[in-house]
Design a protein around this motif. Sequence first.
Motif, PDB file in Angstrom:
ATOM      1  N   VAL A 100      38.187  31.625  39.397  1.00 32.90           N
ATOM      2  CA  VAL A 100      38.796  31.761  40.876  1.00 32.90           C
ATOM      3  C   VAL A 100      40.064  31.294  41.234  1.00 32.90           C
ATOM      4  CG1 VAL A 100      37.061  32.535  41.893  1.00 32.90           C
ATOM      5  CG2 VAL A 100      37.230  30.606  41.061  1.00 32.90           C
ATOM      6  N   PRO A 101      40.724  31.007  41.789  1.00 32.90           N
ATOM      7  CA  PRO A 101      41.900  30.153  41.342  1.00 32.90           C
ATOM      8  C   PRO A 101      41.292  28.846  41.967  1.00 32.90           C
ATOM      9  CG  PRO A 101      42.029  31.745  43.076  1.00 32.90           C
ATOM     10  CD  PRO A 101      40.706  32.146  42.427  1.00 32.90           C
ATOM     11  N   ASP A 102      42.186  28.075  40.884  1.00 33.61           N
ATOM     12  CA  ASP A 102      42.170  26.217  41.577  1.00 33.61           C
ATOM     13  C   ASP A 102      41.521  25.353  42.433  1.00 33.61           C
ATOM     14  OD1 ASP A 102      42.550  25.906  38.332  1.00 33.61           O
ATOM     15  OD2 ASP A 102      44.530  25.398  38.480  1.00 33.61           O
ATOM     16  N   GLU A 103      40.940  25.022  43.163  1.00 32.97           N
ATOM     17  CA  GLU A 103      40.160  24.329  44.100  1.00 32.97           C
ATOM     18  C   GLU A 103      41.504  23.878  44.975  1.00 32.97           C
ATOM     19  OE1 GLU A 103      38.040  24.775  46.047  1.00 32.97           O
ATOM     20  OE2 GLU A 103      37.117  25.840  44.117  1.00 32.97           O
ATOM     21  N   ALA A 104      42.683  23.099  44.575  1.00 30.25           N
ATOM     22  CA  ALA A 104      44.471  22.309  45.072  1.00 30.25           C
ATOM     23  C   ALA A 104      44.492  23.494  44.342  1.00 30.25           C
ATOM     24  CB  ALA A 104      43.892  21.016  43.963  1.00 30.25           C
ATOM     25  N   ILE A 114      36.680  41.895  53.828  1.00 30.88           N
ATOM     26  CA  ILE A 114      36.411  39.958  53.691  1.00 30.88           C
ATOM     27  C   ILE A 114      37.265  39.177  53.392  1.00 30.88           C
ATOM     28  CG2 ILE A 114      35.094  38.830  51.836  1.00 30.88           C
ATOM     29  CD1 ILE A 114      33.782  41.075  53.078  1.00 30.88           C
ATOM     30  N   PRO A 115      37.797  38.436  54.529  1.00 27.96           N
ATOM     31  CA  PRO A 115      39.140  37.738  54.700  1.00 27.96           C
ATOM     32  C   PRO A 115      38.522  36.484  53.361  1.00 27.96           C
ATOM     33  CG  PRO A 115      38.723  37.992  57.055  1.00 27.96           C
ATOM     34  CD  PRO A 115      37.321  38.574  56.177  1.00 27.96           C
ATOM     35  N   GLY A 116      40.057  36.469  52.783  1.00 24.19           N
ATOM     36  CA  GLY A 116      39.869  35.974  50.771  1.00 24.19           C
ATOM     37  C   GLY A 116      41.014  36.179  50.034  1.00 24.19           C
ATOM     38  N   ARG A 117      40.536  35.661  48.949  1.00 26.41           N
ATOM     39  CA  ARG A 117      41.628  35.956  48.199  1.00 26.41           C
ATOM     40  C   ARG A 117      40.840  37.588  46.792  1.00 26.41           C
ATOM     41  NH1 ARG A 117      43.028  29.791  46.584  1.00 26.41           N
ATOM     42  NH2 ARG A 117      41.033  29.122  46.264  1.00 26.41           N
ATOM     43  N   ALA A 120      36.320  34.814  49.188  1.00 21.36           N
ATOM     44  CA  ALA A 120      35.654  34.612  50.379  1.00 21.36           C
ATOM     45  C   ALA A 120      35.922  33.179  50.968  1.00 21.36           C
ATOM     46  CB  ALA A 120      34.541  35.346  51.223  1.00 21.36           C
ATOM     47  N   ASP A 121      36.441  33.620  51.980  1.00 25.14           N
ATOM     48  CA  ASP A 121      37.153  32.078  52.582  1.00 25.14           C
ATOM     49  C   ASP A 121      36.754  31.091  52.299  1.00 25.14           C
ATOM     50  OD1 ASP A 121      39.605  32.663  53.248  1.00 25.14           O
ATOM     51  OD2 ASP A 121      39.623  33.411  55.363  1.00 25.14           O
ATOM     52  N   SER A 122      34.746  31.104  53.074  1.00 25.09           N
ATOM     53  CA  SER A 122      33.863  30.956  52.808  1.00 25.09           C
ATOM     54  C   SER A 122      33.376  30.009  50.977  1.00 25.09           C
ATOM     55  CB  SER A 122      32.568  30.881  53.388  1.00 25.09           C
ATOM     56  OG  SER A 122      32.635  32.223  52.142  1.00 25.09           O
ATOM     57  N   GLY A 123      34.049  30.513  49.979  1.00 27.37           N
ATOM     58  CA  GLY A 123      34.094  30.453  48.856  1.00 27.37           C
ATOM     59  C   GLY A 123      33.123  31.197  48.098  1.00 27.37           C
TER      60      GLY A 123
END
Length: 196
Positions: free
Chosen positions: A52-56, A147-150, A171-174
Amino acid sequence: MASIGRKKYFVGALVLTTSLSMSGCVQITPLQTRDTTPPAPNSPQDSSDIIVPDEADTPGALDALRAIDVALTATPGAVVELGLEQERGRQVWEVGILRTDNTGVELYVDRESGDILRETPLRLSREQTTAPAVTAHQAIETAVQTIPGRVVYLDLDSHRSNIVWEVIVQADSGSLFELYINAATGEVVKQERYDD
């Protein structure tokens, strides 16, 4: 006919192993049972295989759609797979493309700079040998509307005799979710949480 040959080989190996075991030359340990169904060629096995993409996130870092645009600008064709990978300490998008000459290529696009770091031949699966009616762009848009997110993974696959886009969304929730989107109609045919 090949099945009969394999059976003879198996029976012969079983007889030899049993003979060696009885003579004390070989010790037989019980086999562990496991699922022997081969995975799809490039499918992640479980959520630990998904990067998954880096947190920051760095402002300007490429998302899936922009990575596809960079790859298709360099190599015209149809995107058939995409995944986020770690390479030499940096995140890169691996973008698989069915070229216009029906060969496959995988481009490695740096997530931060957008540079193409390298390309390698891509062995196309049966599902990837024809450009789908629903593009990778359209499949991503459908997935994030559902599912909103990336999107972190996308691949042309099959589900119940249909060619589908297998899309994994963070998802935006992780949480991770897997969607199957019919590659001919754009309809979401399966949606589930993607966990171990």
